[in-house]
Design a protein around this motif. Structure first.
Motif, PDB file in Angstrom:
ATOM      1  N   PHE A  55       0.837  -1.194   0.000  1.00 11.67           N
ATOM      2  CA  PHE A  55       0.000   0.000   0.000  1.00 11.67           C
ATOM      3  C   PHE A  55       0.871   1.242   0.000  1.00 11.67           C
ATOM      4  O   PHE A  55       1.940   1.259   0.606  1.00 11.67           O
ATOM      5  CB  PHE A  55      -0.924   0.014   1.227  1.00 11.67           C
ATOM      6  CG  PHE A  55      -1.986  -1.040   1.175  1.00 11.67           C
ATOM      7  CD1 PHE A  55      -3.137  -0.845   0.436  1.00 11.67           C
ATOM      8  CD2 PHE A  55      -1.827  -2.230   1.859  1.00 11.67           C
ATOM      9  CE1 PHE A  55      -4.114  -1.826   0.375  1.00 11.67           C
ATOM     10  CE2 PHE A  55      -2.794  -3.212   1.815  1.00 11.67           C
ATOM     11  CZ  PHE A  55      -3.947  -3.011   1.070  1.00 11.67           C
ATOM     12  N   GLN A  56       0.400   2.276  -0.673  1.00 14.70           N
ATOM     13  CA  GLN A  56       1.119   3.540  -0.721  1.00 14.70           C
ATOM     14  C   GLN A  56       0.107   4.659  -0.537  1.00 14.70           C
ATOM     15  O   GLN A  56      -0.971   4.634  -1.143  1.00 14.70           O
ATOM     16  CB  GLN A  56       1.832   3.686  -2.062  1.00 14.70           C
ATOM     17  CG  GLN A  56       2.675   4.910  -2.171  1.00 14.70           C
ATOM     18  CD  GLN A  56       3.441   4.955  -3.496  1.00 14.70           C
ATOM     19  OE1 GLN A  56       3.359   4.047  -4.310  1.00 14.70           O
ATOM     20  NE2 GLN A  56       4.176   6.013  -3.699  1.00 14.70           N
ATOM     21  N   ASP A  57       0.432   5.645   0.293  1.00 11.44           N
ATOM     22  CA  ASP A  57      -0.462   6.771   0.537  1.00 11.44           C
ATOM     23  C   ASP A  57      -0.420   7.711  -0.665  1.00 11.44           C
ATOM     24  O   ASP A  57       0.583   8.363  -0.921  1.00 11.44           O
ATOM     25  CB  ASP A  57      -0.039   7.518   1.807  1.00 11.44           C
ATOM     26  CG  ASP A  57      -1.019   8.620   2.195  1.00 11.44           C
ATOM     27  OD1 ASP A  57      -1.931   8.922   1.398  1.00 11.44           O
ATOM     28  OD2 ASP A  57      -0.867   9.164   3.299  1.00 11.44           O
ATOM     29  N   THR A 103      -2.863  10.109  -1.182  1.00  9.24           N
ATOM     30  CA  THR A 103      -3.829  11.156  -0.892  1.00  9.24           C
ATOM     31  C   THR A 103      -3.449  12.478  -1.545  1.00  9.24           C
ATOM     32  O   THR A 103      -4.248  13.093  -2.248  1.00  9.24           O
ATOM     33  CB  THR A 103      -3.974  11.345   0.626  1.00  9.24           C
ATOM     34  OG1 THR A 103      -4.288  10.086   1.211  1.00  9.24           O
ATOM     35  CG2 THR A 103      -5.064  12.332   0.960  1.00  9.24           C
TER      36      THR A 103
END
Length: 79
Positions: A20-22, A24
């Protein structure tokens, strides 16, 4: 009788191929969840919102639909 601590866990975790990678900031998402808590412990208050991801406008890109709450009776929406 005392309990002895194991020197290593009974299971070993395998490295997952999923990472997973942020994203946002890169996706320019600016969303603040409002749960509408009043402090009066209504049944709905511990429930959280959710989201749906799908291609709403059929442009080939995944769209994100965020579900949000609203103030309940007795809630202070400005806290």
């Amino acid at each position: 009788m005392g309990l002895a601590a194991a020197s290593r866990p009974a299971w070993t975790a395998e490295k997952s191929p999923i990472a997973f990678q942020d994203m946002t900031a890169a996706a320019a998402l600016d969303f603040v969840h409002t749960d509408g808590s009043s402090g009066r412990r209504f049944v709905i208050e511990p429930m959280s919102a959710g989201l749906a991801t799908f291609d709403y406008d059929n442009d080939g890109l995944i769209d994100i639909y965020f579900v949000n709450g609203a103030p309940l009776p007795g809630a202070n929406p400005r806290r």
